[in-house]
Design a protein around this motif. Structure first.
Motif, PDB file in Angstrom:
ATOM      1  N   GLY A   6       0.793  -1.218   0.000  1.00  0.00           N
ATOM      2  CA  GLY A   6       0.000   0.000   0.000  1.00  0.00           C
ATOM      3  C   GLY A   6       0.830   1.276   0.000  1.00  0.00           C
ATOM      4  O   GLY A   6       0.485   2.257   0.645  1.00  0.00           O
ATOM      5  N   VAL A   7       1.954   1.220  -0.725  1.00  0.00           N
ATOM      6  CA  VAL A   7       2.847   2.380  -0.818  1.00  0.00           C
ATOM      7  C   VAL A   7       3.178   2.634  -2.285  1.00  0.00           C
ATOM      8  O   VAL A   7       2.853   1.833  -3.155  1.00  0.00           O
ATOM      9  CB  VAL A   7       4.155   2.166  -0.010  1.00  0.00           C
ATOM     10  N   HIS A   8       3.832   3.736  -2.540  1.00  0.00           N
ATOM     11  CA  HIS A   8       4.263   4.068  -3.895  1.00  0.00           C
ATOM     12  C   HIS A   8       5.475   3.207  -4.265  1.00  0.00           C
ATOM     13  O   HIS A   8       6.255   2.797  -3.400  1.00  0.00           O
ATOM     14  CB  HIS A   8       4.625   5.559  -3.966  1.00  0.00           C
ATOM     15  N   ARG A   9       5.634   2.949  -5.552  1.00  0.00           N
ATOM     16  CA  ARG A   9       6.770   2.162  -6.057  1.00  0.00           C
ATOM     17  C   ARG A   9       8.104   2.746  -5.573  1.00  0.00           C
ATOM     18  O   ARG A   9       9.023   2.017  -5.214  1.00  0.00           O
ATOM     19  CB  ARG A   9       6.722   2.121  -7.580  1.00  0.00           C
ATOM     20  N   THR A  37       8.751   4.196  -2.887  1.00  0.00           N
ATOM     21  CA  THR A  37       8.979   3.830  -1.484  1.00  0.00           C
ATOM     22  C   THR A  37       9.625   2.457  -1.402  1.00  0.00           C
ATOM     23  O   THR A  37      10.562   2.243  -0.626  1.00  0.00           O
ATOM     24  CB  THR A  37       7.647   3.851  -0.702  1.00  0.00           C
ATOM     25  N   ILE A  38       9.162   1.530  -2.212  1.00  0.00           N
ATOM     26  CA  ILE A  38       9.753   0.182  -2.238  1.00  0.00           C
ATOM     27  C   ILE A  38      11.204   0.260  -2.709  1.00  0.00           C
ATOM     28  O   ILE A  38      12.088  -0.385  -2.132  1.00  0.00           O
ATOM     29  CB  ILE A  38       8.926  -0.762  -3.141  1.00  0.00           C
ATOM     30  N   VAL A  39      11.451   1.049  -3.730  1.00  0.00           N
ATOM     31  CA  VAL A  39      12.820   1.220  -4.240  1.00  0.00           C
ATOM     32  C   VAL A  39      13.720   1.754  -3.124  1.00  0.00           C
ATOM     33  O   VAL A  39      14.830   1.248  -2.913  1.00  0.00           O
ATOM     34  CB  VAL A  39      12.844   2.140  -5.475  1.00  0.00           C
ATOM     35  N   ARG A  40      13.239   2.756  -2.402  1.00  0.00           N
ATOM     36  CA  ARG A  40      14.029   3.324  -1.295  1.00  0.00           C
ATOM     37  C   ARG A  40      14.249   2.295  -0.188  1.00  0.00           C
ATOM     38  O   ARG A  40      15.343   2.201   0.372  1.00  0.00           O
ATOM     39  CB  ARG A  40      13.353   4.567  -0.730  1.00  0.00           C
ATOM     40  N   GLN A  41      13.215   1.514   0.134  1.00  0.00           N
ATOM     41  CA  GLN A  41      13.347   0.501   1.181  1.00  0.00           C
ATOM     42  C   GLN A  41      14.373  -0.554   0.791  1.00  0.00           C
ATOM     43  O   GLN A  41      15.214  -0.935   1.609  1.00  0.00           O
ATOM     44  CB  GLN A  41      11.993  -0.156   1.468  1.00  0.00           C
ATOM     45  N   LEU A  42      14.315  -1.020  -0.439  1.00  0.00           N
ATOM     46  CA  LEU A  42      15.298  -2.017  -0.895  1.00  0.00           C
ATOM     47  C   LEU A  42      16.714  -1.445  -0.892  1.00  0.00           C
ATOM     48  O   LEU A  42      17.668  -2.133  -0.517  1.00  0.00           O
ATOM     49  CB  LEU A  42      14.924  -2.541  -2.283  1.00  0.00           C
ATOM     50  N   ALA A  43      16.859  -0.192  -1.301  1.00  0.00           N
ATOM     51  CA  ALA A  43      18.181   0.451  -1.278  1.00  0.00           C
ATOM     52  C   ALA A  43      18.696   0.572   0.152  1.00  0.00           C
ATOM     53  O   ALA A  43      19.883   0.338   0.413  1.00  0.00           O
ATOM     54  CB  ALA A  43      18.112   1.825  -1.947  1.00  0.00           C
ATOM     55  N   LYS A  44      17.813   0.927   1.074  1.00  0.00           N
ATOM     56  CA  LYS A  44      18.207   1.045   2.480  1.00  0.00           C
ATOM     57  C   LYS A  44      18.615  -0.313   3.044  1.00  0.00           C
ATOM     58  O   LYS A  44      19.614  -0.426   3.767  1.00  0.00           O
ATOM     59  CB  LYS A  44      17.058   1.628   3.294  1.00  0.00           C
ATOM     60  N   ILE A  45      17.863  -1.363   2.707  1.00  0.00           N
ATOM     61  CA  ILE A  45      18.198  -2.709   3.172  1.00  0.00           C
ATOM     62  C   ILE A  45      19.559  -3.122   2.628  1.00  0.00           C
ATOM     63  O   ILE A  45      20.400  -3.655   3.352  1.00  0.00           O
ATOM     64  CB  ILE A  45      17.103  -3.711   2.762  1.00  0.00           C
ATOM     65  N   ARG A  46      19.780  -2.866   1.361  1.00  0.00           N
ATOM     66  CA  ARG A  46      21.069  -3.200   0.743  1.00  0.00           C
ATOM     67  C   ARG A  46      22.206  -2.474   1.460  1.00  0.00           C
ATOM     68  O   ARG A  46      23.238  -3.067   1.784  1.00  0.00           O
ATOM     69  CB  ARG A  46      21.045  -2.816  -0.731  1.00  0.00           C
ATOM     70  N   GLU A  47      22.027  -1.195   1.730  1.00  0.00           N
ATOM     71  CA  GLU A  47      23.042  -0.408   2.425  1.00  0.00           C
ATOM     72  C   GLU A  47      23.275  -0.956   3.842  1.00  0.00           C
ATOM     73  O   GLU A  47      24.420  -1.046   4.298  1.00  0.00           O
ATOM     74  CB  GLU A  47      22.601   1.049   2.492  1.00  0.00           C
TER      75      GLU A  47
END
Length: 132
Positions: free
Chosen positions: A72-75, A77-87
């Motif tokens: 239930g978020v914008h695409r 937001t998912i991109v940012r979350q995945l980037a943060k997890i990777r970092e």
């Protein structure tokens, strides 16, 4: 997928180039096991939501758009979350390597540079083995 060779742990440090480089061969051999341990610890330290997001994206091949709809978020937001997890995984892996080796940041950064190009492959392999 049948008959297609899956990259193993060696592929993570290979990066697809420089295989004849003696310095690279030395780094790969010296750090392979220690990297694996530090990386697994880094992934294990993630929040359940973060691990689930990685599993959905890498193992189940759920698209960014579908993940956004599911959560239930914008695409973006998912991109940012995945980037943060990777970092987060990269930082924790680097910290783990430094602690396990008692090495300086510069030495560990060289190893991390080798790993970054194959990072997604390693995450997928780790999640597959943990899921099995």
């Amino acid at each position: 997928k049948a008959g297609r060779e899956e990259p193993g742990d060696d592929a993570v440090l290979d990066g697809g180039s420089g295989l004849d480089d003696p310095e690279l061969a030395y780094l790969k051999e010296r750090y392979r096991g220690i990297f694996r341990e530090a990386f697994e610890e880094a992934v294990a330290s993630l929040e359940p939501h973060e691990r689930n997001l990685l599993r959905l994206h890498f193992l189940r091949k759920v698209t960014l758009e579908s993940l956004a709809t599911m959560y239930g978020v914008h695409r973006a937001t998912i991109v940012r979350q995945l980037a943060k997890i990777r970092e987060t995984i990269e930082r924790a892996t680097e910290r783990g390597l430094r602690e396990k080796l008692g090495a300086e940041r510069r030495e560990v950064e060289s190893v991390m540079d080798l790993i970054r190009s194959r990072f997604d492959v390693r995450v997928e392999r780790l999640l597959e083995s943990a899921h099995a």
